[in-house]
Design a protein around this motif. Structure first.
Motif, PDB file in Angstrom:
ATOM      1  N   THR A  88       0.843  -1.201   0.000  1.00 37.07           N
ATOM      2  CA  THR A  88       0.000   0.000   0.000  1.00 37.07           C
ATOM      3  C   THR A  88       0.876   1.248   0.000  1.00 37.07           C
ATOM      4  OG1 THR A  88      -1.507   1.303   1.397  1.00 37.07           O
ATOM      5  CG2 THR A  88      -0.161  -0.327   2.520  1.00 37.07           C
ATOM      6  N   SER A 132       5.304   0.137   1.040  1.00 35.62           N
ATOM      7  CA  SER A 132       5.222   0.874  -0.210  1.00 35.62           C
ATOM      8  C   SER A 132       6.555   0.723  -0.937  1.00 35.62           C
ATOM      9  CB  SER A 132       4.957   2.354   0.111  1.00 35.62           C
ATOM     10  OG  SER A 132       5.316   3.183  -0.981  1.00 35.62           O
ATOM     11  N   VAL A 133       6.560   0.918  -2.250  1.00 39.89           N
ATOM     12  CA  VAL A 133       7.843   0.862  -2.965  1.00 39.89           C
ATOM     13  C   VAL A 133       8.339   2.246  -3.362  1.00 39.89           C
ATOM     14  CG1 VAL A 133       7.624  -1.528  -3.742  1.00 39.89           C
ATOM     15  CG2 VAL A 133       6.704   0.314  -5.174  1.00 39.89           C
ATOM     16  N   GLY A 134       7.673   3.296  -2.898  1.00 40.40           N
ATOM     17  CA  GLY A 134       8.167   4.634  -3.191  1.00 40.40           C
ATOM     18  C   GLY A 134       7.043   5.638  -3.164  1.00 40.40           C
ATOM     19  N   TYR A 136       5.044   7.497  -4.933  1.00 43.36           N
ATOM     20  CA  TYR A 136       4.313   7.735  -6.176  1.00 43.36           C
ATOM     21  C   TYR A 136       3.161   6.742  -6.149  1.00 43.36           C
ATOM     22  CZ  TYR A 136       7.671   4.029  -6.931  1.00 43.36           C
ATOM     23  OH  TYR A 136       8.447   2.923  -6.743  1.00 43.36           O
ATOM     24  N   LEU A 138       0.724   3.851  -7.731  1.00 46.13           N
ATOM     25  CA  LEU A 138       0.498   2.789  -8.713  1.00 46.13           C
ATOM     26  C   LEU A 138      -0.991   2.455  -8.732  1.00 46.13           C
ATOM     27  CD1 LEU A 138       3.429   0.464  -7.577  1.00 46.13           C
ATOM     28  CD2 LEU A 138       3.423   1.987  -9.551  1.00 46.13           C
TER      29      LEU A 138
HETATM   30 CL1  6GU Z   1       2.531  -0.913  -2.611  1.00 49.22          CL
HETATM   31  N1  6GU Z   1       0.652   0.308  -3.989  1.00 49.22           N
HETATM   32  C1  6GU Z   1       0.183   1.308  -4.728  1.00 49.22           C
HETATM   33  N2  6GU Z   1      -1.073   1.265  -5.172  1.00 49.22           N
HETATM   34  N3  6GU Z   1       0.904   2.383  -5.047  1.00 49.22           N
HETATM   35  C2  6GU Z   1       2.158   2.402  -4.607  1.00 49.22           C
HETATM   36  C3  6GU Z   1       2.709   1.387  -3.835  1.00 49.22           C
HETATM   37  C4  6GU Z   1       1.914   0.324  -3.531  1.00 49.22           C
HETATM   38  N4  6GU Z   1       3.978   1.714  -3.535  1.00 49.22           N
HETATM   39  C5  6GU Z   1       4.188   2.882  -4.114  1.00 49.22           C
HETATM   40  N5  6GU Z   1       3.112   3.313  -4.751  1.00 49.22           N
END
Ligand code: 6GU
Length: 236
Positions: A88, A132-134, A136, A138
């Motif tokens: 998330t 989260s990966v950053g 921004y 997704l």
């Molecule tokens: Cl894990 N999910 C979504 N929807 N957006 C993201 C994310 C995850 N990490 C960075 N942006």
């Protein structure tokens, strides 16, 4: 290691989880990776997994029941679930340190969200980690799950072979890697540094260390400052 992934878009993972490093880790039995369709735990014949938000507002929210039912079917009970990562944008940013922690677990469960969000009770009662990966946005957690699985898998015993330890000396130490060169020795007016062809292993090691520090300072001043404050005492 076993990793279960619960998602609304199981096809998303077809390429990433079958190719290259992950494909090999799976066929060699080093990684037991299973992708599950959240809709398998929907309760009506339309396989509904989302609903309107209480309090109003745009977009749909993923219902809690399919997630809880998935966990109970996969592990027997909510209490018996493995370390459970909810992907998330509100989670903490994935770092190599967290990747190393996750790679040390015997088993992981990854939950991927979509739409406007997931019912808060999934966050509260199922997630042991929110990642989260950053910074921004997704469309969903699937791409983030791919990133996490690949980063974890390359640290698993046997996956990378003996030549390279998955635990990079660089990032693990808080620095970027030193520059790499291969043949030709001179290309378009750019020469390979003489020290690398000198045969002097100690000089090569010293050069690489110095280059790792200089590269980090130039490209990632934030990492450099953190490194200088901890490992790098007296070196910067
Ligand atoms: Cl894990 N999910 C979504 N929807 N957006 C993201 C994310 C995850 N990490 C960075 N942006």
């Amino acid at each position: 290691m076993r990793i279960d992934v619960v998602s609304l878009f199981v096809d998303f993972f077809r390429g990433p989880f079958d190719a290259s490093l992950l494909g090999r880790a799976r066929t060699e039995g080093l990684l037991d990776l299973r992708v599950h369709d959240l809709r398998d735990w929907a309760r009506d014949r339309h396989r509904t997994v989302d609903d309107q938000p209480y309090g109003g507002g745009a977009g749909m929210v993923l219902k809690p029941e399919p997630f809880f039912d998935a966990v109970e079917q996969l592990y027997g009970s909510v209490e018996a679930r493995p370390r459970t990562v909810l992907l998330t944008p509100r989670g903490r940013t994935l770092t190599q340190q967290l990747v190393e922690q996750l790679a040390a677990e015997p088993q992981l469960l990854l939950l991927c969200g979509r739409y406007e969000g997931i019912d808060e009770r999934v966050h509260r009662a199922l997630a042991t980690d929110e990642v989260s990966v950053g910074d921004y946005v997704l469309a969903g957690g699937e791409a983030a799950a791919c990133i996490l699985v690949e980063a974890v898998t390359r640290l698993l015993p046997g996956v990378m072979g003996n030549a390279t330890s998955g635990v990079d000396e660089s990032f693990a130490a808080g620095l970027l890697e030193y520059p790499h060169y291969t043949r030709p020795a001179s290309y378009r007016g750019m020469d390979v540094p003489a020290v690398l062809t000198s045969g002097d292993h100690a000089a090569v090691a010293a050069w690489r260390r110095e280059q790792a520090v200089a590269t980090t300072r130039q490209l990632r001043p934030d990492l450099f400052e953190a490194w200088r404050r901890s490992d790098g005492e007296g070196a910067g």
